[in-house]
Write a protein that holds these residues in place. Structure first.
Motif, PDB file in Angstrom:
ATOM      1  N   TYR A 291       4.089  -3.242  -7.866  1.00 34.60           N
ATOM      2  CA  TYR A 291       3.743  -3.469  -6.462  1.00 34.60           C
ATOM      3  C   TYR A 291       4.962  -3.516  -5.530  1.00 34.60           C
ATOM      4  O   TYR A 291       4.800  -3.569  -4.311  1.00 34.60           O
TER       5      TYR A 291
ATOM      6  N   HIS B 299       0.834  -1.201   0.000  1.00 41.22           N
ATOM      7  CA  HIS B 299       0.000   0.000   0.000  1.00 41.22           C
ATOM      8  C   HIS B 299       0.872   1.255   0.000  1.00 41.22           C
ATOM      9  O   HIS B 299       0.602   2.220  -0.739  1.00 41.22           O
TER      10      HIS B 299
ATOM     11  N   THR C 257       0.858   3.741  -3.383  1.00 37.27           N
ATOM     12  CA  THR C 257       0.318   5.092  -3.210  1.00 37.27           C
ATOM     13  C   THR C 257       1.401   6.160  -3.320  1.00 37.27           C
ATOM     14  O   THR C 257       1.124   7.353  -3.190  1.00 37.27           O
TER      15      THR C 257
END
Length: 218
Positions: free
Chosen positions: A192, A23, A27
């Motif tokens: 990722y 995450h 982001t």
């Protein structure tokens, strides 16, 4: 019973840590350095072959070697030309003929061109297992890669070390110059895992908001 509960809690903690890092990466919150570094970066440089090597060495030749040292070049066993190009660049940059603050490692290629995705799962797993002692020995501060298959096992292992609080490695991925409209398979995976995702064409910047467009390196 207690051991089982502790095991389950440990698994939950690991999964939570992985999702937290992904995450943070996706982001864009992990691409900035939060503290000023006082020592040089132990740097892994993933070398491909052909165009990948040319692009990466073009980037490396602009690095301040006093800040990015020691350097560890990782390339595939099947790559017969990149080692000499790395050695030539090091001689030109440092002015010395013997290896001082860099080393070359060779690893099995995780996927060759046009290899079926199904079989590449097994070759990638083998490459990851082979690379474990190398990555643990180096414990890099920085990984530079631009898409060759050899970079995926290295990046995954460094991510896992970060998950375990063993290192705080920064992964910087530079999408290949030839990728003008779509991401490479490595790029799709490292969406990722790469803290900094750099593209060389505005069209790719539109596809990934957190990516950084720097123009063409070539």
């Amino acid at each position: 019973q207690l051991k089982l509960e502790l095991f389950i809690l440990a698994i939950i903690a690991i999964i939570a840590r992985i999702f937290f890092l992904i995450h943070k990466i996706t982001t864009g919150h992990s691409k900035y350095v939060t503290t000023k570094r006082q020592r040089s970066y132990k740097t892994i440089i993933c070398i491909g072959s052909g165009g990948h090597t040319t692009e990466m060495l073009k980037l490396v030749e602009d690095l301040d070697f006093t800040k990015y040292s020691p350097r560890f070049y990782i390339m595939a066993y099947s790559d017969v030309t990149s080692a000499s190009r790395v050695e030539e660049l090091e001689r030109l940059k440092t002015g010395v003929t013997e290896r001082t603050d860099y080393k070359i490692y060779r690893v099995p290629r995780s996927r060759v061109v046009k290899q079926p995705y199904f079989t590449s799962v097994f070759t990638t797993v083998f490459s990851i297992i082979y690379s474990i002692p190398i990555v643990i020995k180096i414990r890099p501060d920085l990984i530079l890669c631009n898409g060759p298959g050899t970079c995926i096992p290295i990046c995954i292992l460094c991510f896992l070390l970060k998950t375990a609080f063993i290192t705080d490695s920064k992964i910087v991925f530079i999408e290949s110059f030839c990728r003008t409209k779509t991401f490479s398979l490595s790029g799709k995976i490292l969406t990722y895992f790469a803290d900094n995702f750099i593209v060389q064409w505005p069209s790719l910047k539109k596809k990934l908001k957190r990516s950084e467009y720097i123009g063409q390196l070539m």
